[in-house]
Design a protein around this motif. Structure first.
Motif, PDB file in Angstrom:
ATOM      1  N   ALA A  96       0.831  -1.207   0.000  1.00 51.86           N
ATOM      2  CA  ALA A  96       0.000   0.000   0.000  1.00 51.86           C
ATOM      3  C   ALA A  96       0.865   1.256   0.000  1.00 51.86           C
ATOM      4  CB  ALA A  96      -0.927  -0.002   1.215  1.00 51.86           C
ATOM      5  N   THR A  97       1.943   1.242   0.777  1.00 51.53           N
ATOM      6  CA  THR A  97       2.836   2.404   0.827  1.00 51.53           C
ATOM      7  C   THR A  97       3.553   2.591  -0.505  1.00 51.53           C
ATOM      8  OG1 THR A  97       3.149   1.999   3.187  1.00 51.53           O
ATOM      9  CG2 THR A  97       4.687   3.503   2.143  1.00 51.53           C
ATOM     10  N   TYR A 100       1.087   4.076  -2.922  1.00 52.78           N
ATOM     11  CA  TYR A 100       0.846   5.478  -2.570  1.00 52.78           C
ATOM     12  C   TYR A 100       1.956   6.365  -3.134  1.00 52.78           C
ATOM     13  CZ  TYR A 100      -0.172   9.500   0.459  1.00 52.78           C
ATOM     14  OH  TYR A 100      -0.463  10.742   0.939  1.00 52.78           O
ATOM     15  N   VAL A 142      -5.459   7.448  -5.992  1.00 57.61           N
ATOM     16  CA  VAL A 142      -4.747   7.478  -4.709  1.00 57.61           C
ATOM     17  C   VAL A 142      -5.716   7.777  -3.569  1.00 57.61           C
ATOM     18  CG1 VAL A 142      -3.043   8.779  -3.353  1.00 57.61           C
ATOM     19  CG2 VAL A 142      -2.478   8.027  -5.654  1.00 57.61           C
ATOM     20  N   THR A 143      -6.615   8.730  -3.771  1.00 51.64           N
ATOM     21  CA  THR A 143      -7.584   9.095  -2.733  1.00 51.64           C
ATOM     22  C   THR A 143      -8.513   7.929  -2.411  1.00 51.64           C
ATOM     23  OG1 THR A 143      -7.518  11.402  -3.432  1.00 51.64           O
ATOM     24  CG2 THR A 143      -9.407  10.728  -2.125  1.00 51.64           C
ATOM     25  N   GLY A 145      -7.883   4.770  -3.030  1.00 43.84           N
ATOM     26  CA  GLY A 145      -7.047   3.718  -2.452  1.00 43.84           C
ATOM     27  C   GLY A 145      -6.786   3.925  -0.973  1.00 43.84           C
ATOM     28  N   VAL A 146      -6.518   5.151  -0.583  1.00 42.44           N
ATOM     29  CA  VAL A 146      -6.298   5.454   0.837  1.00 42.44           C
ATOM     30  C   VAL A 146      -7.573   5.198   1.633  1.00 42.44           C
ATOM     31  CG1 VAL A 146      -5.867   7.343   2.464  1.00 42.44           C
ATOM     32  CG2 VAL A 146      -4.392   7.061   0.484  1.00 42.44           C
ATOM     33  N   ALA A 147      -8.710   5.599   1.086  1.00 46.03           N
ATOM     34  CA  ALA A 147      -9.980   5.375   1.788  1.00 46.03           C
ATOM     35  C   ALA A 147     -10.269   3.882   1.939  1.00 46.03           C
ATOM     36  CB  ALA A 147     -11.115   6.062   1.038  1.00 46.03           C
ATOM     37  N   ALA A 149      -7.974   1.432   1.949  1.00 44.12           N
ATOM     38  CA  ALA A 149      -6.998   0.888   2.900  1.00 44.12           C
ATOM     39  C   ALA A 149      -7.391   1.233   4.332  1.00 44.12           C
ATOM     40  CB  ALA A 149      -5.600   1.430   2.591  1.00 44.12           C
ATOM     41  N   GLN A 150      -7.884   2.438   4.554  1.00 46.34           N
ATOM     42  CA  GLN A 150      -8.320   2.816   5.893  1.00 46.34           C
ATOM     43  C   GLN A 150      -9.529   2.001   6.318  1.00 46.34           C
ATOM     44  OE1 GLN A 150      -8.759   7.080   5.409  1.00 46.34           O
ATOM     45  NE2 GLN A 150      -6.791   7.459   6.404  1.00 46.34           N
ATOM     46  N   GLU A 163     -12.392  15.086   6.188  1.00 45.01           N
ATOM     47  CA  GLU A 163     -11.057  14.647   5.776  1.00 45.01           C
ATOM     48  C   GLU A 163     -10.994  14.344   4.285  1.00 45.01           C
ATOM     49  OE1 GLU A 163      -9.875  11.384   8.208  1.00 45.01           O
ATOM     50  OE2 GLU A 163     -10.066  12.527  10.050  1.00 45.01           O
TER      51      GLU A 163
END
Length: 195
Positions: A96-97, A100, A142-143, A145-147, A149-150, A163
């Motif tokens: 994931a990192t 990102y 990316v946005t 993907g972050v959501a 992953a969270q 946020e």
């Protein structure tokens, strides 16, 4: 054909304009920003490469040594619990990192190419429209993907609307800028045809 040059920004005095700095062309603010983007691109490329190497190594290297038997605390207060650090967790975190940073590497690559045209004093090119759209699409991925992953990791709180407002606004601004550049490229093309 020679394109008209833009006047530098400046402070207007009663009888003359005092130039502060040039915004386009060689030796301008755009060229300084292009250098900063080049440095950031190289650093981000190194970081992404190291993360990818760590990801590949984590696939093949056995989980022994200091990480074996280690745990981390998930949750807070009464809902807190200890979770073992597993190979799957490490691979997910490194993957994931890496994704990102890889996404932002793509964004920086397109920004560098856009700033190259700014440094040349010719920003309204059709390829800049494509680059801005690619930046918007990458920022969207990316946005999201972050959501996601969270949402997959219980210890990370789900992003609230406030946020998510800044990334959503950023994506919309980039797509609007792409349309502005598209219109500028169209007007420039029409002007070239009339001359």
């Amino acid at each position: 054909m020679r394109l008209p040059t833009l006047k530098p920004l400046g402070i207007s005095a009663p009888f003359r304009t005092v130039p502060l700095f040039r915004t386009l062309g060689p030796g301008s603010v755009s060229s300084l920003l292009k250098i900063a983007l080049d440095v950031a691109y190289v650093l981000l490329m190194l970081i992404t490469g190291i993360l990818l190497l760590a990801f590949v190594a984590a696939i093949f290297v056995p989980l022994t040594g200091p990480l074996e038997g280690q745990t981390y605390v998930e949750g807070t207060g009464d809902a807190a619990r200890e979770v073992p650090i597993t190979r799957t967790l490490i691979l997910f975190g490194l993957g994931a990192t890496s994704a990102y940073f890889g996404g932002f590497l793509l964004i920086l690559r397109n920004l560098r190419q856009i700033f190259r045209t700014l440094t040349q004093g010719d920003p309204f090119r059709p390829e800049n429209v494509r680059r801005l759209r690619q930046i918007g699409l990458t920022l969207t991925v990316v946005t999201v993907g972050v959501a996601v992953a969270q949402g997959l990791i219980p210890s990370i709180p789900d992003p609230g609307f406030s946020e998510m407002l800044t990334p959503i606004f950023s994506v919309l601004v980039v797509f609007v800028l792409a349309e502005v550049f598209k219109e500028g490229a169209r007007l420039r093309h029409e002007a070239e045809l009339t001359i």
